[in-house]
Structure formats: C-alpha cells, structure tokens
Design a protein around this motif. Structure first.
Motif, PDB file in Angstrom:
ATOM      1  N   ILE A 120     -29.107  26.941   9.011  1.00  0.00           N
ATOM      2  CA  ILE A 120     -29.163  25.555   9.454  1.00  0.00           C
ATOM      3  C   ILE A 120     -29.034  25.595  10.970  1.00  0.00           C
ATOM      4  CG2 ILE A 120     -28.055  23.289   9.408  1.00  0.00           C
ATOM      5  CD1 ILE A 120     -29.232  24.045   6.697  1.00  0.00           C
ATOM      6  N   LEU A 121     -29.981  24.977  11.656  1.00  0.00           N
ATOM      7  CA  LEU A 121     -29.990  24.938  13.115  1.00  0.00           C
ATOM      8  C   LEU A 121     -29.433  23.602  13.581  1.00  0.00           C
ATOM      9  CD1 LEU A 121     -30.914  26.221  15.837  1.00  0.00           C
ATOM     10  CD2 LEU A 121     -33.097  25.032  15.489  1.00  0.00           C
ATOM     11  N   GLY A 122     -28.503  23.636  14.507  1.00  0.00           N
ATOM     12  CA  GLY A 122     -27.948  22.415  15.061  1.00  0.00           C
ATOM     13  C   GLY A 122     -28.118  22.360  16.559  1.00  0.00           C
ATOM     14  N   PHE A 123     -28.513  21.199  17.066  1.00  0.00           N
ATOM     15  CA  PHE A 123     -28.588  20.986  18.511  1.00  0.00           C
ATOM     16  C   PHE A 123     -28.619  19.492  18.795  1.00  0.00           C
ATOM     17  CE2 PHE A 123     -32.972  21.274  17.117  1.00  0.00           C
ATOM     18  CZ  PHE A 123     -33.668  20.325  17.862  1.00  0.00           C
ATOM     19  N   ALA A 124     -28.329  19.147  20.027  1.00  0.00           N
ATOM     20  CA  ALA A 124     -28.372  17.749  20.462  1.00  0.00           C
ATOM     21  C   ALA A 124     -29.595  17.557  21.343  1.00  0.00           C
ATOM     22  CB  ALA A 124     -27.104  17.386  21.228  1.00  0.00           C
ATOM     23  N   GLY A 125     -30.073  16.332  21.406  1.00  0.00           N
ATOM     24  CA  GLY A 125     -31.216  16.012  22.252  1.00  0.00           C
ATOM     25  C   GLY A 125     -30.801  15.746  23.690  1.00  0.00           C
ATOM     26  N   SER A 126     -29.717  16.335  24.112  1.00  0.00           N
ATOM     27  CA  SER A 126     -29.152  16.111  25.435  1.00  0.00           C
ATOM     28  C   SER A 126     -28.913  17.444  26.129  1.00  0.00           C
ATOM     29  CB  SER A 126     -27.812  15.377  25.304  1.00  0.00           C
ATOM     30  OG  SER A 126     -27.129  15.345  26.525  1.00  0.00           O
ATOM     31  N   ASN A 127     -29.111  17.454  27.432  1.00  0.00           N
ATOM     32  CA  ASN A 127     -28.798  18.652  28.217  1.00  0.00           C
ATOM     33  C   ASN A 127     -27.572  18.436  29.100  1.00  0.00           C
ATOM     34  OD1 ASN A 127     -30.054  16.885  29.987  1.00  0.00           O
ATOM     35  ND2 ASN A 127     -31.243  18.473  31.016  1.00  0.00           N
ATOM     36  N   SER A 128     -26.755  17.472  28.752  1.00  0.00           N
ATOM     37  CA  SER A 128     -25.531  17.188  29.500  1.00  0.00           C
ATOM     38  C   SER A 128     -24.418  18.152  29.078  1.00  0.00           C
ATOM     39  CB  SER A 128     -25.078  15.755  29.240  1.00  0.00           C
ATOM     40  OG  SER A 128     -23.786  15.545  29.752  1.00  0.00           O
ATOM     41  N   SER A 129     -23.685  18.649  30.049  1.00  0.00           N
ATOM     42  CA  SER A 129     -22.573  19.556  29.743  1.00  0.00           C
ATOM     43  C   SER A 129     -21.421  18.823  29.051  1.00  0.00           C
ATOM     44  CB  SER A 129     -22.069  20.231  31.021  1.00  0.00           C
ATOM     45  OG  SER A 129     -21.532  19.258  31.905  1.00  0.00           O
ATOM     46  N   THR A 130     -21.419  17.510  29.082  1.00  0.00           N
ATOM     47  CA  THR A 130     -20.365  16.721  28.428  1.00  0.00           C
ATOM     48  C   THR A 130     -20.920  15.875  27.281  1.00  0.00           C
ATOM     49  OG1 THR A 130     -20.658  14.908  30.015  1.00  0.00           O
ATOM     50  CG2 THR A 130     -18.999  16.585  30.561  1.00  0.00           C
ATOM     51  N   SER A 131     -22.021  16.314  26.682  1.00  0.00           N
ATOM     52  CA  SER A 131     -22.726  15.546  25.659  1.00  0.00           C
ATOM     53  C   SER A 131     -21.849  15.221  24.443  1.00  0.00           C
ATOM     54  CB  SER A 131     -23.954  16.316  25.195  1.00  0.00           C
ATOM     55  OG  SER A 131     -24.541  15.685  24.075  1.00  0.00           O
ATOM     56  N   ILE A 132     -21.711  13.927  24.167  1.00  0.00           N
ATOM     57  CA  ILE A 132     -21.001  13.522  22.955  1.00  0.00           C
ATOM     58  C   ILE A 132     -21.854  13.791  21.722  1.00  0.00           C
ATOM     59  CG2 ILE A 132     -19.492  11.890  24.133  1.00  0.00           C
ATOM     60  CD1 ILE A 132     -21.309   9.600  23.208  1.00  0.00           C
ATOM     61  N   ASN A 133     -23.162  13.800  21.873  1.00  0.00           N
ATOM     62  CA  ASN A 133     -24.043  14.133  20.747  1.00  0.00           C
ATOM     63  C   ASN A 133     -23.895  15.601  20.370  1.00  0.00           C
ATOM     64  OD1 ASN A 133     -25.887  11.776  19.826  1.00  0.00           O
ATOM     65  ND2 ASN A 133     -25.603  11.538  22.028  1.00  0.00           N
ATOM     66  N   PHE A 134     -23.711  16.470  21.354  1.00  0.00           N
ATOM     67  CA  PHE A 134     -23.446  17.875  21.050  1.00  0.00           C
ATOM     68  C   PHE A 134     -22.116  18.012  20.318  1.00  0.00           C
ATOM     69  CE2 PHE A 134     -21.815  22.129  22.107  1.00  0.00           C
ATOM     70  CZ  PHE A 134     -22.809  22.890  21.512  1.00  0.00           C
ATOM     71  N   LYS A 135     -21.112  17.240  20.709  1.00  0.00           N
ATOM     72  CA  LYS A 135     -19.825  17.278  20.015  1.00  0.00           C
ATOM     73  C   LYS A 135     -19.981  16.851  18.559  1.00  0.00           C
ATOM     74  CE  LYS A 135     -17.176  16.531  24.212  1.00  0.00           C
ATOM     75  NZ  LYS A 135     -16.387  15.592  25.022  1.00  0.00           N
ATOM     76  N   LEU A 136     -20.801  15.837  18.303  1.00  0.00           N
ATOM     77  CA  LEU A 136     -21.054  15.392  16.933  1.00  0.00           C
ATOM     78  C   LEU A 136     -21.798  16.473  16.138  1.00  0.00           C
ATOM     79  CD1 LEU A 136     -20.942  13.245  14.716  1.00  0.00           C
ATOM     80  CD2 LEU A 136     -23.016  12.222  15.727  1.00  0.00           C
ATOM     81  N   VAL A 137     -22.785  17.105  16.740  1.00  0.00           N
ATOM     82  CA  VAL A 137     -23.515  18.185  16.057  1.00  0.00           C
ATOM     83  C   VAL A 137     -22.577  19.355  15.766  1.00  0.00           C
ATOM     84  CG1 VAL A 137     -25.318  19.943  16.330  1.00  0.00           C
ATOM     85  CG2 VAL A 137     -25.802  17.579  16.931  1.00  0.00           C
ATOM     86  N   ARG A 138     -21.785  19.753  16.756  1.00  0.00           N
ATOM     87  CA  ARG A 138     -20.861  20.881  16.561  1.00  0.00           C
ATOM     88  C   ARG A 138     -19.903  20.580  15.405  1.00  0.00           C
ATOM     89  NH1 ARG A 138     -18.321  22.148  21.807  1.00  0.00           N
ATOM     90  NH2 ARG A 138     -17.130  20.265  21.349  1.00  0.00           N
ATOM     91  N   HIS A 139     -19.383  19.355  15.343  1.00  0.00           N
ATOM     92  CA  HIS A 139     -18.503  18.960  14.237  1.00  0.00           C
ATOM     93  C   HIS A 139     -19.256  19.037  12.905  1.00  0.00           C
ATOM     94  CE1 HIS A 139     -15.792  16.681  11.724  1.00  0.00           C
ATOM     95  NE2 HIS A 139     -16.739  15.783  11.504  1.00  0.00           N
ATOM     96  N   THR A 140     -20.462  18.512  12.860  1.00  0.00           N
ATOM     97  CA  THR A 140     -21.244  18.490  11.626  1.00  0.00           C
ATOM     98  C   THR A 140     -21.560  19.910  11.159  1.00  0.00           C
ATOM     99  OG1 THR A 140     -22.161  16.354  12.304  1.00  0.00           O
ATOM    100  CG2 THR A 140     -23.307  17.523  10.534  1.00  0.00           C
ATOM    101  N   ILE A 141     -21.962  20.757  12.081  1.00  0.00           N
ATOM    102  CA  ILE A 141     -22.247  22.161  11.746  1.00  0.00           C
ATOM    103  C   ILE A 141     -21.000  22.840  11.178  1.00  0.00           C
ATOM    104  CG2 ILE A 141     -22.582  24.409  12.895  1.00  0.00           C
ATOM    105  CD1 ILE A 141     -25.241  23.262  12.364  1.00  0.00           C
TER     106      ILE A 141
END
Length: 179
Positions: free
Chosen positions: A4-25
């Motif tokens: 399963i591949l996880g990533f956010a559509g953001s390139n921000s170092s403080t991305s809240i979407n990345f935090k949500l993906v990391r939690h989901t993964i």
C-alpha cells in the motif's frame, strides 16, 4: 512485492495531509506499506518546452513505478483557494505525460484535511474527478475538518465520530484492495 503506497498531495514540510496519511498508513498493519514524503520530489512546473529539453527525471519515473507497483494508494490532498494545490496538479501533469495510465485500475482511498470546517472538501471533490479521469478506482473518500481540533500526532483522530468514519473507509479500502 505488493504494498500500500501512501503520500500527500503536498510538498510542505509541515503538511497536515502528510500527517493524516502517515496516521492512516500506521493503521494498515495487515499490509506491507510504503510512505513517501513529497518534499523529496521537487518536480519543476510542467511545460512542454521543459519536457522537450529535459525529458523525464529519474525521480518521476521512480514515483510512477511506485504508484504502478502498489496494490492500493492512500492519498490525502491539500487545498489552496478551494482547489488542489498547484504542486499536486503539477505531479499529475508530469505523471500523465510519462504514462497516461499511471494510476489505471489502482484502488485509492482519497482523503483531505484542512484547518477549516469544510476539511478541504472542494479539493477532495476535484481530485476525485481528476483521478477518475485517469481510471483510478476511488474506493472511498474521507474529509477531516478542523484538523487542529480533531487530530493529534500521538492519538490520531481525536473526534470519536470522525475516527469511526475514518476506520470504516479504511476497512472498505483494504477489503477492496485484497479482492
């Protein structure tokens, strides 16, 4: 090997979407997972001239291969002015130029979050249509409103109703990915 591949559509170092993906993964314990931080993928703004002069970068080819080798994709898109970020649209532009079927047939759990009460729903809707155009199979969508009130890095989604909704869409996605 499938994952399963996880990533956010953001390139921000403080991305809240990345935090949500990391939690989901982190909740997908029955699958091998691969989490990509898009800050490591600084793609130039797409243009035909740039493509003619420079072709496709190795990182783009590797990213496309990661997408195509995945059993399923967990993606969270950010929102700028009620639309997906220019970065995310640019990534899709590059991928579709490299291979129009870059995400064809892939099961996708599509999510979005924002600090606001709508939870990036506009970006979520636009991204769902965009990815469907490239034949992605969106199994479910999830919007997390008011990120700063409803999420903590330690506990994940703190609102009980939203946490249950998230668990349900994740289960649906994982079930669809197994079939």
């Amino acid at each position: 090997m499938s994952y399963i591949l996880g990533f956010a559509g953001s390139n921000s170092s403080t991305s809240i979407n990345f935090k949500l993906v990391r939690h989901t993964i982190s909740l997908t314990t029955s699958f091998e997972t691969k989490l990509l931080n898009m800050t490591n993928y600084p793609f130039p703004m797409y243009s035909e001239d740039y493509e003619k002069e420079n072709g496709f970068s190795n990182s783009l080819v590797e990213f496309k291969n990661d997408v195509q080798n995945a059993s399923g994709i967990i993606l969270s898109v950010n929102e700028h002015n009620s639309n997906p970020s220019a970065y995310f649209k640019n990534v899709i532009d590059w991928l579709s130029r490299l291979d129009k079927k870059f995400i064809s047939g892939k099961k996708v759990l599509l999510m979005a979050t924002s600090p606001g009460k709508r939870g990036a729903k506009s970006s979520l809707e636009i991204s769902e249509k965009l990815l469907s155009r490239f034949e992605a199979e969106i199994t479910d969508t999830f919007s997390l409103p008011s990120f700063n009130d409803n999420f903590s890095v330690e506990a994940g989604i703190t609102d009980e109703k939203l946490a249950q909704e998230h668990a349900t869409v994740l289960k649906n996605f994982l079930d669809a990915t197994q079939s």
